[in-house]
Design a protein around this motif. Structure first.
Motif, mmCIF file in Angstrom:
data_model
loop_
_atom_site.group_PDB
_atom_site.id
_atom_site.type_symbol
_atom_site.label_atom_id
_atom_site.label_comp_id
_atom_site.label_asym_id
_atom_site.label_seq_id
_atom_site.Cartn_x
_atom_site.Cartn_y
_atom_site.Cartn_z
ATOM 1 N N ARG A 60 4.080 3.222 -8.580
ATOM 2 C CA ARG A 60 4.128 2.572 -7.265
ATOM 3 C C ARG A 60 2.730 2.116 -6.907
ATOM 4 O O ARG A 60 1.760 2.386 -7.620
ATOM 5 C CB ARG A 60 4.703 3.547 -6.236
ATOM 6 C CG ARG A 60 6.097 4.062 -6.595
ATOM 7 C CD ARG A 60 7.235 3.572 -5.752
ATOM 8 N NE ARG A 60 7.037 3.567 -4.342
ATOM 9 C CZ ARG A 60 7.585 4.398 -3.471
ATOM 10 N NH1 ARG A 60 8.367 5.366 -3.902
ATOM 11 N NH2 ARG A 60 7.363 4.285 -2.193
ATOM 12 N N SER A 100 -0.701 9.327 -4.793
ATOM 13 C CA SER A 100 0.322 8.827 -5.719
ATOM 14 C C SER A 100 1.018 9.976 -6.444
ATOM 15 O O SER A 100 2.204 9.885 -6.752
ATOM 16 C CB SER A 100 -0.281 7.842 -6.722
ATOM 17 O OG SER A 100 -1.190 8.485 -7.581
ATOM 18 N N GLN A 140 3.557 11.251 -4.154
ATOM 19 C CA GLN A 140 4.637 10.263 -4.076
ATOM 20 C C GLN A 140 5.590 10.386 -5.278
ATOM 21 O O GLN A 140 6.802 10.252 -5.130
ATOM 22 C CB GLN A 140 4.056 8.857 -4.002
ATOM 23 C CG GLN A 140 5.094 7.803 -3.711
ATOM 24 C CD GLN A 140 4.481 6.450 -3.453
ATOM 25 O OE1 GLN A 140 3.550 6.046 -4.143
ATOM 26 N NE2 GLN A 140 4.996 5.768 -2.462
ATOM 27 N N TYR A 141 5.050 10.648 -6.479
ATOM 28 C CA TYR A 141 5.908 10.849 -7.648
ATOM 29 C C TYR A 141 6.869 12.012 -7.433
ATOM 30 O O TYR A 141 8.056 11.923 -7.732
ATOM 31 C CB TYR A 141 5.084 11.121 -8.913
ATOM 32 C CG TYR A 141 4.587 9.880 -9.604
ATOM 33 C CD1 TYR A 141 5.492 8.954 -10.125
ATOM 34 C CD2 TYR A 141 3.243 9.641 -9.767
ATOM 35 C CE1 TYR A 141 5.051 7.810 -10.769
ATOM 36 C CE2 TYR A 141 2.783 8.501 -10.414
ATOM 37 C CZ TYR A 141 3.692 7.596 -10.920
ATOM 38 O OH TYR A 141 3.265 6.473 -11.555
ATOM 39 N N ASP A 147 9.462 11.004 -4.821
ATOM 40 C CA ASP A 147 10.418 10.055 -5.424
ATOM 41 C C ASP A 147 11.394 10.774 -6.361
ATOM 42 O O ASP A 147 12.586 10.500 -6.343
ATOM 43 C CB ASP A 147 9.678 8.961 -6.202
ATOM 44 C CG ASP A 147 8.977 7.962 -5.305
ATOM 45 O OD1 ASP A 147 9.165 8.012 -4.068
ATOM 46 O OD2 ASP A 147 8.205 7.134 -5.839
#
Length: 190
Positions: free
Chosen positions: A133, A177, A180-181, A184
């Motif tokens: 992303r 990030s 975020q992984y 997600d």
């Protein structure tokens, strides 16, 4: 434009292909990592390490363009990020040995890379994918810029704060990030 006037791209290589031009670029990038380190440690104030770094940074773009035009492969999905990580962390390690960068952001980013790689592998084994992303792409861009600035002969020695600020910026993006992984992946698995 209607679909008749726009050219349709047909993948030349299927997802299981190994010997593709994009994968060859990734392998060359991997092989150049130790070359850059040796050149950097041998001539830390020369322009050659920066030129090599600029070349591998640009070759990442070539790799991506080739993959999109000719077909993304599973091997390429593994090789390209591996080449990125090996290049960034091997050169950052050499820069740390030369006292041009601090260790802590490297350790934090390296820990994040290991954790995310292990987690992505588990998610991929379950048949899901976790595409990169924006924060992850920005992290890589800032890492590449930080390394490039640190390689400019004499610059890192005279204005260490710029390199350190870029590295800490990349570290913040790495953590964001990374989180975020995991978020997600949780939403995919629910």
């Amino acid at each position: 434009m209607d679909s008749m006037s726009s050219p349709q791209r047909v993948a030349v290589y299927g997802p299981s292909a190994l010997a593709t031009p994009a994968n060859a670029v990734s392998v060359v990038r991997l092989l150049l990592a130790p070359v850059i380190v040796v050149v950097l440690l041998g001539a830390p104030d020369g322009w050659v390490p920066l030129a090599l770094w600029a070349g591998v940074a640009l070759s990442d773009k070539v790799d991506g363009v080739l993959a999109r035009r000719q077909g993304v492969t599973r091997a390429g999905a593994f090789l390209d990020p591996l080449a990125d990580k090996v290049l960034v962390f091997s050169v950052l390690g050499a820069l740390w040995l030369l006292h041009r960068v601090p260790a802590l952001p490297i350790v934090i980013m390296g820990t994040r890379e290991i954790a995310v790689s292990v987690y992505r592998t588990q998610v991929l084994a379950g048949g899901q994918s976790l595409p990169a992303r924006l924060p992850g792409k920005l992290k890589m861009l800032v890492q590449v810029i930080a390394v490039g600035v640190a390689l400019v002969p004499g610059f890192a020695l005279h204005d260490e704060s710029v390199v350190t600020t870029l590295l800490w910026g990349a570290t913040v993006l790495a953590v964001v990030s990374g989180v975020q992984y995991f978020v997600d992946a949780r939403s995919i698995q629910s």
